[in-house]
Design a protein around this motif. Structure first.
Motif, PDB file in Angstrom:
ATOM      1  N   MET A 287       1.098  -1.248  -0.061  1.00 59.03           N
ATOM      2  CA  MET A 287      -0.085   0.124  -0.160  1.00 59.03           C
ATOM      3  C   MET A 287       0.891   1.314   0.074  1.00 59.03           C
ATOM      4  N   MET A 288       0.538   2.233  -0.901  1.00 55.80           N
ATOM      5  CA  MET A 288       1.408   3.477  -1.135  1.00 55.80           C
ATOM      6  C   MET A 288       0.340   4.600  -0.970  1.00 55.80           C
ATOM      7  N   MET A 289      -0.788   4.483  -1.303  1.00 58.70           N
ATOM      8  CA  MET A 289      -1.889   5.621  -1.090  1.00 58.70           C
ATOM      9  C   MET A 289      -2.021   5.958   0.511  1.00 58.70           C
ATOM     10  N   PRO A 290      -2.337   7.230   0.693  1.00 56.03           N
ATOM     11  CA  PRO A 290      -2.428   7.720   2.109  1.00 56.03           C
ATOM     12  C   PRO A 290      -3.411   7.051   3.088  1.00 56.03           C
ATOM     13  N   LYS A 291      -4.323   6.822   2.241  1.00 56.93           N
ATOM     14  CA  LYS A 291      -5.449   5.992   2.990  1.00 56.93           C
ATOM     15  C   LYS A 291      -6.382   5.186   2.001  1.00 56.93           C
ATOM     16  N   THR A 292      -7.343   4.372   2.318  1.00 54.37           N
ATOM     17  CA  THR A 292      -8.161   3.520   1.668  1.00 54.37           C
ATOM     18  C   THR A 292      -9.490   3.296   2.500  1.00 54.37           C
ATOM     19  N   ASN A 293     -10.451   2.976   1.416  1.00 55.77           N
ATOM     20  CA  ASN A 293     -11.907   2.637   2.152  1.00 55.77           C
ATOM     21  C   ASN A 293     -12.137   1.112   1.902  1.00 55.77           C
ATOM     22  N   ALA A 294     -11.275   0.318   1.346  1.00 54.87           N
ATOM     23  CA  ALA A 294     -11.225  -1.209   0.919  1.00 54.87           C
ATOM     24  C   ALA A 294      -9.951  -1.793   1.188  1.00 54.87           C
ATOM     25  N   LEU A 295     -10.015  -3.036   1.749  1.00 52.94           N
ATOM     26  CA  LEU A 295      -8.910  -3.813   1.953  1.00 52.94           C
ATOM     27  C   LEU A 295      -8.886  -5.230   1.623  1.00 52.94           C
ATOM     28  N   TRP A 296      -7.961  -5.852   0.969  1.00 53.86           N
ATOM     29  CA  TRP A 296      -7.877  -7.174   0.510  1.00 53.86           C
ATOM     30  C   TRP A 296      -7.007  -7.879   1.927  1.00 53.86           C
ATOM     31  N   MET A 297      -7.709  -9.300   2.081  1.00 54.28           N
ATOM     32  CA  MET A 297      -6.825  -9.905   3.356  1.00 54.28           C
ATOM     33  C   MET A 297      -6.786 -11.305   2.818  1.00 54.28           C
ATOM     34  N   GLY A 298      -5.764 -12.038   2.920  1.00 52.12           N
ATOM     35  CA  GLY A 298      -5.554 -13.248   2.325  1.00 52.12           C
ATOM     36  C   GLY A 298      -4.231 -13.676   2.532  1.00 52.12           C
ATOM     37  N   PHE A 299      -3.677 -15.073   2.233  1.00 51.09           N
ATOM     38  CA  PHE A 299      -4.981 -15.998   1.641  1.00 51.09           C
ATOM     39  C   PHE A 299      -5.608 -16.555   2.884  1.00 51.09           C
ATOM     40  N   LEU A 300      -6.717 -17.208   2.899  1.00 52.81           N
ATOM     41  CA  LEU A 300      -7.194 -18.052   3.827  1.00 52.81           C
ATOM     42  C   LEU A 300      -7.511 -19.452   3.591  1.00 52.81           C
ATOM     43  N   HIS A 301      -7.809 -20.124   4.361  1.00 52.41           N
ATOM     44  CA  HIS A 301      -7.911 -21.413   3.889  1.00 52.41           C
ATOM     45  C   HIS A 301      -9.380 -21.768   3.405  1.00 52.41           C
ATOM     46  N   ALA A 302      -9.036 -22.536   2.297  1.00 49.97           N
ATOM     47  CA  ALA A 302     -10.225 -22.990   1.730  1.00 49.97           C
ATOM     48  C   ALA A 302     -11.432 -23.801   2.430  1.00 49.97           C
ATOM     49  N   ASN A 303     -10.757 -24.492   3.419  1.00 49.63           N
ATOM     50  CA  ASN A 303     -11.638 -25.390   3.954  1.00 49.63           C
ATOM     51  C   ASN A 303     -12.303 -25.087   5.100  1.00 49.63           C
ATOM     52  N   VAL A 304     -12.265 -23.897   5.331  1.00 51.99           N
ATOM     53  CA  VAL A 304     -12.865 -23.205   6.586  1.00 51.99           C
ATOM     54  C   VAL A 304     -14.197 -22.262   6.034  1.00 51.99           C
ATOM     55  N   ASP A 305     -15.218 -22.468   6.741  1.00 55.99           N
ATOM     56  CA  ASP A 305     -16.527 -22.159   6.495  1.00 55.99           C
ATOM     57  C   ASP A 305     -16.531 -20.507   6.160  1.00 55.99           C
ATOM     58  N   ASP A 306     -17.404 -19.934   5.399  1.00 54.24           N
ATOM     59  CA  ASP A 306     -17.254 -18.555   5.051  1.00 54.24           C
ATOM     60  C   ASP A 306     -17.776 -17.859   6.107  1.00 54.24           C
ATOM     61  N   ASP A 307     -18.794 -18.282   6.921  1.00 48.65           N
ATOM     62  CA  ASP A 307     -19.412 -17.536   8.044  1.00 48.65           C
ATOM     63  C   ASP A 307     -18.243 -17.556   9.053  1.00 48.65           C
ATOM     64  N   ARG A 308     -17.583 -18.592   9.340  1.00 48.82           N
ATOM     65  CA  ARG A 308     -16.408 -18.657  10.325  1.00 48.82           C
ATOM     66  C   ARG A 308     -15.378 -17.616  10.018  1.00 48.82           C
ATOM     67  N   LEU A 309     -15.048 -17.727   8.778  1.00 46.76           N
ATOM     68  CA  LEU A 309     -13.969 -16.662   8.205  1.00 46.76           C
ATOM     69  C   LEU A 309     -14.468 -15.114   8.338  1.00 46.76           C
ATOM     70  N   GLN A 310     -15.640 -14.658   8.123  1.00 47.30           N
ATOM     71  CA  GLN A 310     -16.295 -13.466   8.273  1.00 47.30           C
ATOM     72  C   GLN A 310     -16.326 -13.308   9.587  1.00 47.30           C
ATOM     73  N   ALA A 311     -16.689 -13.930  10.638  1.00 46.56           N
ATOM     74  CA  ALA A 311     -16.610 -13.620  11.916  1.00 46.56           C
ATOM     75  C   ALA A 311     -15.220 -13.224  12.312  1.00 46.56           C
ATOM     76  N   ASP A 312     -14.392 -14.197  11.880  1.00 50.72           N
ATOM     77  CA  ASP A 312     -12.812 -13.981  12.241  1.00 50.72           C
ATOM     78  C   ASP A 312     -12.298 -12.577  11.835  1.00 50.72           C
ATOM     79  N   VAL A 313     -12.549 -12.110  10.670  1.00 56.09           N
ATOM     80  CA  VAL A 313     -12.096 -10.944   9.969  1.00 56.09           C
ATOM     81  C   VAL A 313     -12.857  -9.769  10.934  1.00 56.09           C
ATOM     82  N   ILE A 314     -13.893  -9.743  11.278  1.00 56.65           N
ATOM     83  CA  ILE A 314     -14.661  -8.816  12.185  1.00 56.65           C
ATOM     84  C   ILE A 314     -13.990  -8.529  13.282  1.00 56.65           C
ATOM     85  N   ALA A 315     -13.749  -9.916  14.027  1.00 56.23           N
ATOM     86  CA  ALA A 315     -13.065  -9.957  15.524  1.00 56.23           C
ATOM     87  C   ALA A 315     -11.851  -9.396  15.228  1.00 56.23           C
ATOM     88  N   PHE A 316     -10.922  -9.631  14.292  1.00 56.19           N
ATOM     89  CA  PHE A 316      -9.817  -9.002  14.083  1.00 56.19           C
ATOM     90  C   PHE A 316      -9.692  -7.409  13.960  1.00 56.19           C
TER      91      PHE A 316
END
Length: 562
Positions: A175-204
């Motif tokens: 990242m070089m821009m001073p700020k952003t309104n959107a982030l990319w996070m990865g990679f995440l394990h394909a065998n983990v349920d989407d709802d579980r991953l979504q909750a983990d990201v919010i908790a992070f």
């Protein structure tokens, strides 16, 4: 039709694609493909699905040696031996035989009976099994217990599903821009349920960036590996994003570190969103923009040619019959076809194949293929045949721009680095279901969008319409927009995962697709509601919206007069 099932056989698909490439080299152009119906006994359905067609079991052969397919399902019903099931197959055509023995070619078109006879099993790909009502079957009832058992299951497969339990090494945050309104996070394990991953990201975020956690939207994108796309209500500074890369991320109970980066990219970064020669964010300035370093457009040196398709051939007859099926057109005119031509562009064909491979890896099955109509300004067809169909920008065309100005365009032709085109494109009764490529399954509908025809001395007008090969799973949306511009800024199917329920009021008897269905889709299929339409909020006839240029391959040009 009472029910339908997709047939996905990787070995048959591989054999079919190999044979298709052989024919392409032999013919010097993309081979024609048609859809055919095949009726058979219920006892044969599973065997054909698993092993394909067996030339050693042929019988009858009144019109030549090969497997028999019909243009109309009403003909195939008579070959179902009293059963209720038939196949829909994709057929690849090479050289038409000169006589009924089918010795000097690979197929025969029996125009009197509307039969296709294909001599090579490798040129046949079973795509669907359909069940039809008993009213339309002939003979005594024919059932197969094993077939009934298999079709009653939610999914049946002889394939061993690959479970990916590893992830690649974390890529660096660039990242070089001073700020952003959107982030990319990865990679995440394909065998983990989407709802579980979504909750983990919010908790992070609640743990390490609490000031930015309120109102965040998290979308888990699937592929070989998963990743999270995070939209923020408040822009997050660059130094904090870099710091998040050093913080502990708890994924499904396991502690690790993860890459967190600006989803819009950085000028020094090689674009991670580059798929089959295209980045959707390259011509977007306000929605899902990408500021990465991009390669040159792969079609810059592309060339194309037009090859006449004989109207008496199997493909010519199919194109003409379907085209005239929806006549007269909306203005009362009855079209007469002047010419049918195949569009040959080796560069676009290669990019289309790359996109097919991408979808194959993403969805873990052979992509569906549709042939759909596209109507547009006839003066730009030369550009379209060279570079492919392009999804529109979210930026208005500036009259000061030497590329996009003075053409009466509502959106720019430029990328997001143009110094002239900088104003946002706003809704003006346009792009009803997003900033995509609009296609139709009725020629009548696409004719509405054909403009700038050739004016003939007789007073008639000569138009050209395109038939495209379109790849991907469809996401059916049956309903009415909640407000007229609800979906105007949609730039891909995945973008509606969390918000579709706010954009669409379901039609009677329909429902909003689930998040899982949205994630697995590649093209938007908006169902026509006929007399139940609400003008400006829904459509009479169905339309399809694609968002990647090489998802759609211009294959045929129909020249017609009205």
């Amino acid at each position: 039709v009472e029910a339908a099932w997709i047939v996905d056989n990787p070995l048959l698909s591989y054999t079919y694609q190999n044979r298709r490439e052989e024919l392409k080299h032999y013919l010097g152009r993309e081979p024609d493909e048609i859809q055919g119906f095949h009726g058979t006994s219920a006892a044969n359905v599973l065997s054909i699905s698993q092993n394909g067609f067996d030339s050693g079991r042929r019988a009858g052969q009144v019109y030549g040696s090969g497997e028999y397919f019909a243009m109309s399902p009403s003909i195939s019903v008579g070959y179902c031996s009293g059963g209720e099931y038939m196949f829909v197959c994709r057929l690849c055509l090479g050289i038409e035989s000169s006589d009924m023995k089918n010795n000097d070619g690979d197929h025969i078109w029996v125009q009197s009976n509307k039969y296709y006879v294909i001599s090579e099993p490798s040129q046949i790909l079973p795509q669907y099994i359909i069940k039809f009502g008993r009213t339309y079957s002939y003979g005594s009832p024919n059932t197969d217990r094993e077939l009934l058992r298999v079709l009653a299951l939610p999914k049946w497969s002889t394939k061993v599903e690959e479970v990916v339990t590893w992830i690649p090494r974390n890529r660096p945050c660039e990242m070089m821009m001073p700020k952003t309104n959107a982030l990319w996070m990865g990679f995440l394990h394909a065998n983990v349920d989407d709802d579980r991953l979504q909750a983990d990201v919010i908790a992070f975020f609640k743990t390490h960036a609490a000031a930015y956690a309120d109102g965040i939207r998290v979308h888990i994108a699937s592929g070989k590996f998963k990743k999270a796309h995070v939209e923020l209500q408040t822009e997050i500074p660059r130094n904090l994003v870099h710091d998040l890369n050093r913080r502990t991320f708890v994924e499904n109970g396991q502690q690790r570190q993860i890459c967190v980066d600006d989803a819009h990219g950085s000028p020094s970064q090689r674009c991670p969103r580059w798929i089959a020669g295209f980045c959707r964010g390259r011509n977007l300035r306000f929605t899902h923009s990408c500021w990465c370093k991009h390669e040159a457009r792969p079609t810059e040196g592309a060339r194309y040619s037009l090859v006449t398709i004989e109207r008496s051939s199997a493909k010519g007859h199919e194109i003409e019959a379907k085209f005239l099926q929806s006549a007269p057109f909306h203005d009362g005119s009855r079209p007469s076809i002047v010419r049918i031509a195949a569009i040959q562009n080796d560069t676009l064909s290669r990019l289309h194949e790359e996109y097919r491979q991408y979808l194959r890896n993403k969805n873990k099955e052979e992509p569906s293929v549709r042939e759909l109509y596209h109507g547009t300004n006839n003066n730009i067809l030369d550009v379209l045949y060279r570079h492919g169909l392009q999804p529109p920008s979210d930026t208005a065309a500036s009259e000061m721009c030497p590329v996009s100005g003075g053409k009466g365009l509502c959106t720019t032709l430029c990328n997001n680095d143009c110094r002239h085109c900088k104003e946002r494109h706003n809704w003006n009764k346009c792009h009803m279901f997003g900033l995509g490529i609009y296609l139709a399954d009725l020629s009548q509908k696409s004719h509405r969008y054909c403009s700038m025809p050739e004016q003939l001395p007789s007073g008639r007008r000569r138009f050209r319409m395109v038939i495209c090969s379109v790849l991907g799973r469809g996401l059916e949306v049956a309903g009415h927009l909640t407000v007229k511009d609800a979906m105007h800024d949609v730039v891909n199917v995945r973008a509606v995962g969390e918000t579709l329920k706010d954009m669409i009021e379901p039609h009677t008897g329909s429902r909003i697709p689930s998040r899982h269905e949205v994630e697995g889709a590649d093209i938007l299929a908006v169902k026509g509601l006929g007399g139940a339409v609400r003008p400006g909020f829904s459509v009479v006839n169905s339309e399809y919206i694609a968002y990647h240029p090489y998802q759609c391959l211009p294959k045929y040009e129909i020249t017609y007069e009205v």
